[in-house]
Scaffold this motif. Structure first.
Motif, PDB file in Angstrom:
ATOM      1  N   SER A  14     -13.796   7.642  24.518  1.00 41.77           N
ATOM      2  CA  SER A  14     -13.963   7.703  23.064  1.00 41.77           C
ATOM      3  C   SER A  14     -14.642   9.020  22.708  1.00 41.77           C
ATOM      4  O   SER A  14     -15.124   9.750  23.579  1.00 41.77           O
ATOM      5  N   VAL A  15     -14.705   9.312  21.402  1.00 44.13           N
ATOM      6  CA  VAL A  15     -15.366  10.543  20.963  1.00 44.13           C
ATOM      7  C   VAL A  15     -16.824  10.539  21.398  1.00 44.13           C
ATOM      8  O   VAL A  15     -17.349  11.559  21.887  1.00 44.13           O
ATOM      9  N   ASN A  16     -17.502   9.407  21.246  1.00 47.31           N
ATOM     10  CA  ASN A  16     -18.904   9.331  21.643  1.00 47.31           C
ATOM     11  C   ASN A  16     -19.079   9.572  23.136  1.00 47.31           C
ATOM     12  O   ASN A  16     -20.025  10.245  23.572  1.00 47.31           O
ATOM     13  N   LYS A  23     -22.726  16.679  26.782  1.00 49.82           N
ATOM     14  CA  LYS A  23     -24.117  16.905  26.345  1.00 49.82           C
ATOM     15  C   LYS A  23     -24.193  17.413  24.905  1.00 49.82           C
ATOM     16  O   LYS A  23     -24.909  18.369  24.603  1.00 49.82           O
ATOM     17  N   GLN A  24     -23.430  16.784  24.018  1.00 49.38           N
ATOM     18  CA  GLN A  24     -23.436  17.180  22.606  1.00 49.38           C
ATOM     19  C   GLN A  24     -23.691  15.956  21.707  1.00 49.38           C
ATOM     20  O   GLN A  24     -23.050  15.764  20.685  1.00 49.38           O
ATOM     21  N   GLU A  25     -24.649  15.141  22.104  1.00 54.16           N
ATOM     22  CA  GLU A  25     -24.935  13.908  21.372  1.00 54.16           C
ATOM     23  C   GLU A  25     -25.443  14.159  19.954  1.00 54.16           C
ATOM     24  O   GLU A  25     -25.336  13.282  19.087  1.00 54.16           O
ATOM     25  N   ALA A  26     -25.985  15.360  19.696  1.00 58.15           N
ATOM     26  CA  ALA A  26     -26.597  15.636  18.396  1.00 58.15           C
ATOM     27  C   ALA A  26     -25.596  16.065  17.330  1.00 58.15           C
ATOM     28  O   ALA A  26     -25.985  16.490  16.237  1.00 58.15           O
ATOM     29  N   VAL A  27     -24.296  15.969  17.593  1.00 57.66           N
ATOM     30  CA  VAL A  27     -23.287  16.384  16.622  1.00 57.66           C
ATOM     31  C   VAL A  27     -23.375  15.516  15.378  1.00 57.66           C
ATOM     32  O   VAL A  27     -23.540  14.291  15.452  1.00 57.66           O
ATOM     33  N   ALA A  28     -23.241  16.141  14.221  1.00 57.38           N
ATOM     34  CA  ALA A  28     -23.358  15.434  12.944  1.00 57.38           C
ATOM     35  C   ALA A  28     -22.214  14.436  12.757  1.00 57.38           C
ATOM     36  O   ALA A  28     -21.112  14.635  13.284  1.00 57.38           O
ATOM     37  N   PRO A  29     -22.469  13.348  11.994  1.00 55.76           N
ATOM     38  CA  PRO A  29     -21.426  12.332  11.748  1.00 55.76           C
ATOM     39  C   PRO A  29     -20.144  12.913  11.159  1.00 55.76           C
ATOM     40  O   PRO A  29     -19.039  12.444  11.474  1.00 55.76           O
ATOM     41  N   SER A  33     -16.419  12.518  12.795  1.00 54.18           N
ATOM     42  CA  SER A  33     -15.265  11.990  12.056  1.00 54.18           C
ATOM     43  C   SER A  33     -14.086  12.958  12.132  1.00 54.18           C
ATOM     44  O   SER A  33     -12.931  12.541  12.307  1.00 54.18           O
ATOM     45  N   TRP A  34     -14.371  14.240  12.012  1.00 54.90           N
ATOM     46  CA  TRP A  34     -13.305  15.247  12.093  1.00 54.90           C
ATOM     47  C   TRP A  34     -12.656  15.245  13.477  1.00 54.90           C
ATOM     48  O   TRP A  34     -11.437  15.335  13.618  1.00 54.90           O
ATOM     49  N   LEU A  40      -8.980  15.875  17.765  1.00 51.32           N
ATOM     50  CA  LEU A  40      -8.515  15.273  19.012  1.00 51.32           C
ATOM     51  C   LEU A  40      -7.181  14.556  18.837  1.00 51.32           C
ATOM     52  O   LEU A  40      -6.325  14.593  19.729  1.00 51.32           O
ATOM     53  N   THR A  41      -6.977  13.930  17.703  1.00 48.40           N
ATOM     54  CA  THR A  41      -5.732  13.189  17.454  1.00 48.40           C
ATOM     55  C   THR A  41      -4.535  14.121  17.414  1.00 48.40           C
ATOM     56  O   THR A  41      -3.445  13.764  17.867  1.00 48.40           O
TER      57      THR A  41
END
Length: 212
Positions: A14-16, A23-29, A33-34, A40-41
């Motif tokens: 998944s994206v998460n 190591k990019q857990e801090a990416v904004a919501p 969504s993008w 990715l889609t």
């Protein structure tokens, strides 16, 4: 994702999970969504496995060929050979097959690898044992040393002729193209009428009996 595939990891993320592995857990919501709905889609090198909601979609690398092992590669090369499709670029094999270099080494007796002269890219072919020919090494070296890059069929034919080689030229005329001889008296598609002199004495004039 490509690196995971080539390591043998063939399960979707998944994206998460992707952001966690990179190591990019801090990416904004908004960015998440993008990534989920667009980036990715729409990526042609990824396959999307739909979840119950878009946020649960998972992604996996989509290689040029779906091959996982030595048998799969050999089967693919043989299928190309039988269908007359030629060889497969080494680049496509290396991005599709995990541990490709090891597999290629194990298949060395069953494949032929040729480097294209115009771009130096390697192409892999199936080695068909039914058409194998033992060629002397000096002939093979001579063959490889000859370059026909940029030469058309006419130039090659002229070169062979000047070098003392004779060969049979292909007849380029299509089958059934032989012009048929017309019947005697036919000229340019027009029918030429001739007088029937042998019955001229019995012919009668009926013009006066035709109603006016």
């Amino acid at each position: 994702m490509r690196a995971r595939h080539l390591q043998g990891d063939d399960y979707a993320l998944s994206v998460n999970e992707i952001l966690d592995e990179t190591k990019q857990e801090a990416v904004a919501p908004k960015i998440r969504s993008w990534l989920t709905l667009e980036a990715l889609t729409q990526n042609p090198k990824l396959r999307c496995e739909s979840g119950r909601t878009p946020e649960l979609n998972k992604f996996i690398y989509k290689p040029s060929f779906d091959i996982r092992d030595k048998k799969g590669l050999l089967r693919l090369l043989q299928d190309h050979h039988v269908k007359g499709a030629g060889g497969i670029l080494m680049d496509d094999i290396e991005e599709s097959l995990p541990h490709a270099s090891k597999v290629m080494e194990e298949l060395s007796s069953s494949i032929i690898v040729i480097k294209r002269p115009y771009d130096k890219r390697q192409v892999v072919f199936f080695r068909d044992p039914s058409v194998a020919v033992d060629m002397p090494e000096d002939i093979s070296k001579l063959w490889r040393s000859v370059s026909v890059d940029g030469m058309d069929a006419k130039k090659i034919a002229d070169y062979l002729s000047k070098s003392g080689f004779s060969f049979i030229k292909n007849d380029q005329r299509p089958l059934g193209a032989t012009k048929k001889r017309g019947r005697k008296g036919a000229r340019d598609g027009k029918v030429v009428l001739k007088n029937n002199d042998h019955v001229k004495d019995i012919l009668q004039d009926y013009s006066s009996k035709v109603p006016k």
